[in-house]
Write a protein that holds these residues in place. Structure first.
Motif, short mmCIF file in Angstrom:
data_model
loop_
_atom_site.label_atom_id
_atom_site.label_comp_id
_atom_site.label_asym_id
_atom_site.label_seq_id
_atom_site.Cartn_x
_atom_site.Cartn_y
_atom_site.Cartn_z
N ILE A 1 -3.51 -62.07 -22.47
CA ILE A 1 -4.81 -62.73 -22.51
C ILE A 1 -5.21 -63.13 -23.93
N LEU A 2 -4.85 -62.30 -24.90
CA LEU A 2 -5.24 -62.60 -26.28
C LEU A 2 -4.41 -63.74 -26.87
N TYR B 1 -7.75 -55.99 -14.01
CA TYR B 1 -8.21 -55.29 -15.22
C TYR B 1 -9.69 -55.56 -15.50
N PHE B 2 -10.17 -56.73 -15.04
CA PHE B 2 -11.55 -57.12 -15.37
C PHE B 2 -12.42 -57.25 -14.13
N SER B 3 -12.06 -56.56 -13.08
CA SER B 3 -12.85 -56.57 -11.85
C SER B 3 -14.26 -56.06 -12.12
N GLY B 4 -15.25 -56.87 -11.79
CA GLY B 4 -16.64 -56.49 -12.01
C GLY B 4 -17.24 -57.09 -13.26
N SER B 5 -16.45 -57.74 -14.07
CA SER B 5 -16.96 -58.37 -15.29
C SER B 5 -17.40 -59.80 -14.96
N LEU B 6 -18.69 -60.05 -15.12
CA LEU B 6 -19.23 -61.36 -14.74
C LEU B 6 -18.76 -62.46 -15.67
N ARG B 7 -18.48 -62.11 -16.93
CA ARG B 7 -18.10 -63.15 -17.91
C ARG B 7 -16.60 -63.32 -18.05
N HIS B 8 -15.85 -62.55 -17.28
CA HIS B 8 -14.38 -62.64 -17.35
C HIS B 8 -13.93 -64.07 -17.08
N GLY B 9 -13.05 -64.58 -17.92
CA GLY B 9 -12.52 -65.92 -17.76
C GLY B 9 -13.21 -66.97 -18.60
N MET B 10 -14.35 -66.65 -19.19
CA MET B 10 -15.05 -67.60 -20.06
C MET B 10 -14.27 -67.78 -21.35
N ASP B 11 -14.32 -68.97 -21.93
CA ASP B 11 -13.59 -69.25 -23.16
C ASP B 11 -14.00 -68.28 -24.27
N GLY B 12 -12.99 -67.66 -24.89
CA GLY B 12 -13.23 -66.77 -26.02
C GLY B 12 -13.78 -65.41 -25.65
N TYR B 13 -13.85 -65.11 -24.36
CA TYR B 13 -14.49 -63.87 -23.92
C TYR B 13 -13.76 -62.62 -24.42
N TYR B 14 -12.44 -62.59 -24.30
CA TYR B 14 -11.69 -61.38 -24.62
C TYR B 14 -11.79 -61.04 -26.12
N THR B 15 -11.61 -62.05 -26.95
CA THR B 15 -11.71 -61.80 -28.39
C THR B 15 -13.13 -61.44 -28.78
N LYS B 16 -14.11 -62.00 -28.07
CA LYS B 16 -15.50 -61.70 -28.38
C LYS B 16 -15.81 -60.23 -28.13
N VAL B 17 -15.21 -59.63 -27.10
CA VAL B 17 -15.43 -58.21 -26.85
C VAL B 17 -14.95 -57.39 -28.05
N ILE B 18 -13.78 -57.74 -28.58
CA ILE B 18 -13.25 -57.04 -29.77
C ILE B 18 -14.16 -57.29 -30.96
N ALA B 19 -14.57 -58.56 -31.16
CA ALA B 19 -15.42 -58.91 -32.29
C ALA B 19 -16.77 -58.19 -32.22
N ASP B 20 -17.34 -58.08 -31.03
CA ASP B 20 -18.61 -57.39 -30.87
C ASP B 20 -18.49 -55.91 -31.24
N THR B 21 -17.34 -55.31 -30.89
CA THR B 21 -17.11 -53.90 -31.24
C THR B 21 -17.02 -53.72 -32.75
N VAL B 22 -16.25 -54.60 -33.40
CA VAL B 22 -16.12 -54.53 -34.86
C VAL B 22 -17.47 -54.73 -35.52
N ARG B 23 -18.20 -55.74 -35.05
CA ARG B 23 -19.50 -56.04 -35.65
C ARG B 23 -20.47 -54.87 -35.48
N MET B 24 -20.42 -54.21 -34.34
CA MET B 24 -21.27 -53.07 -34.09
C MET B 24 -20.97 -51.93 -35.08
N LEU B 25 -19.66 -51.67 -35.30
CA LEU B 25 -19.25 -50.62 -36.23
C LEU B 25 -19.61 -50.98 -37.66
N GLN B 26 -19.72 -52.27 -37.95
CA GLN B 26 -20.16 -52.72 -39.26
C GLN B 26 -21.68 -52.64 -39.39
N LEU B 27 -22.31 -52.14 -38.31
CA LEU B 27 -23.76 -52.03 -38.21
C LEU B 27 -24.43 -53.40 -38.25
#
Length: 460
Positions: free
Chosen positions: A402-403, A432-458
């Motif tokens: 997917i990535l 793997y993504f059963s129940g995810s409403l945004r699954h399949g949207m452009d850039g969704y998978y990388t955005k999940v990773i980016a959101d995690t990194v951004r959160m840890l960066q506070l």
């Protein structure tokens, strides 16, 4: 007293032995007590593999041995002594502390003082020589001839003094060695030198050379707890890259053993010590003990893959788990609990990248990432590894698929045909993504990773 509150130097293998290293320690004790000339020996291991804790447990095991009363054991943290830059003084102080009889201790120190004084004396000479050189240019020309004559006289005197100093230090060392031999004859000495690999190169090498030339005395043994690779780097730093560091070490070290990265609950089931360490840390964590890391095997299996592929040390595992706790705290109690499995895996990848791949983390939040910068963290290095659908693909293959399709920059082999995933891949990814409403949207998978990194960066 709990394990968390108990100081490291008081730990024993009975308190905890999650990496099953007690059998190794027992063999080391047998070797030290055997009379075999295996000293100096090195207990080797990478940074963060638990060498210091093993050292303290080994010392306590040695003190509990049946014939422990027949030996004296001392522990030296070389890194703490590094600032004094006097390895000889450090070792003499450690031995002095072992001597229970005050008169004997006083006598030993008195015999050690001439050797210590010589070291300080040579430092003074170096300073005087530097001052003389610095001021030489300020001497007027008319005094050059007088200076030359004085210099010749000084050189002759310096040579004579140097010979006398050499004779004095040899005599001082012989006196020190005899005093040490007498003490060790009554009760053998075993000195554990820890953290030598963290010291300045000059201090580390001086410590080795002192052990070899000053303390090569019967019934005095040394156990160095250090990373051999780092010691070799220190040797090359001091003597140049052209020096064969291994041959140099061979002159000093008589036996070495490496703490294994793996331990074996039984001979057929080998597990990385780092993986077991992660498991135990999570079981003790109030934030993670009820997360899907404990409930869902797949999530912990992917964590294990990240540890194995990147050969994380015990210390790095502690960093990783700490960041997982922070993510669980900042993201809410269900960040890794009862959510979509594929999302959990992407978040786990995000925590790993934030922890150990800072450049990749910055690129991800800036939307400049390449797929391989992410997938290589879990062992996928090319699109070809995911091109053909396997009816039972691994978690790595699904995440990489997917990535790589979403971030094609720098990925060879991606084509329009490859974008049209066959039914097998579609069904697998959907599972793997059963129940995810945004699954399949452009850039969704990388955005999940980016959101995690951004959160840890506070960040937001």
């Amino acid at each position: 007293m709990s394990d968390e509150k108990k100081s490291v130097d008081a730990l024993t293998f009975e308190d905890r032995d999650e990496f099953q290293r007690k059998p190794i320690a027992e063999k080391v004790v047998r070797l030290l007590m055997s009379g075999i000339e295996a000293s100096p020996m090195v207990i080797d291991g990478n940074w963060g593999t638990g060498k210091t804790e093993f050292c303290h447990k080994l010392i306590n095991l040695l003190r509990e041995a049946d014939d422990a009363a027949q030996v004296q054991v001392a522990y030296v943290d070389a890194f703490k002594a590094d600032h004094a830059n006097e390895p000889l003084m450090t070792l003499i102080a450690a031995i002095s502390n072992l001597i229970e009889d005050e008169e004997t201790a006083k006598n030993f120190k008195e015999k050690a003082i001439p050797a210590l004084r010589y070291g300080l004396k040579t430092l003074g000479k170096a300073g005087i020589a530097w001052i003389l050189k610095k001021n030489a240019d300020d001497i007027p020309d008319e005094f050059e001839e007088v200076l030359q004559e004085a210099a010749e006289d000084s050189i002759n005197a310096a040579i004579e003094q140097s010979i006398k100093d050499h004779q004095d230090i040899e005599a001082a060392l012989v006196t020190l060695q005899k005093a040490l031999e007498q003490i060790a004859q009554e009760k053998p000495l075993i000195l554990f030198i820890d953290e030598l690999d963290r010291c300045k190169p000059d201090f580390a090498i001086a410590m080795l050379e002192n052990i070899k030339h000053v303390f090569d005395v019967p019934n005095v043994q040394f156990v160095l707890v250090s990373n051999l690779r780092q010691l070799k780097d220190s040797i090359n730093h001091c003597y140049g890259a052209g020096v064969d560091a291994q041959k140099y070490l061979d002159k000093f070290i008589k036996y070495s053993l490496q703490l294994p990265a793996d331990f074996s609950p039984d001979r057929y089931n080998y597990t990385l010590a780092a993986v077991e360490h992660a498991k135990q840390l999570m079981e003790k964590s109030s934030l993670l003990q009820n997360s899907d890391f404990s409930k869902r095997n797949g999530l912990f299996q992917f964590l294990e893959i990240l540890i194995r592929e990147n050969e994380l040390s015990l210390r790095e595992v502690e960093t990783f788990v700490r960041h997982l706790e922070i993510a669980q705290l900042l993201g809410g109690e269900k960040y890794f609990t009862n959510i979509v499995f594929g999302v959990e895996l992407l978040r786990l990848i995000g925590v790993y990248i934030y922890s150990f791949e800072k450049d990749a983390a910055n690129k991800i939040v800036s939307e400049k990432t390449e797929a391989l910068a992410i997938t290589r963290t879990f062992g996928i290095w090319s699109f070809a590894e995911t091109e053909q659908f396997d009816h039972n693909p691994s978690h790595q293959q699904v995440m990489a698929r997917i990535l790589m399709l979403e971030n094609q920059g720098g990925v060879e082999g991606v084509s329009e045909r490859n974008k049209n995933n066959d039914d097998g891949w579609k069904k697998e990814i959907a599972a793997y993504f059963s129940g995810s409403l945004r699954h399949g949207m452009d850039g969704y998978y990388t955005k999940v990773i980016a959101d995690t990194v951004r959160m840890l960066q506070l960040g937001v």
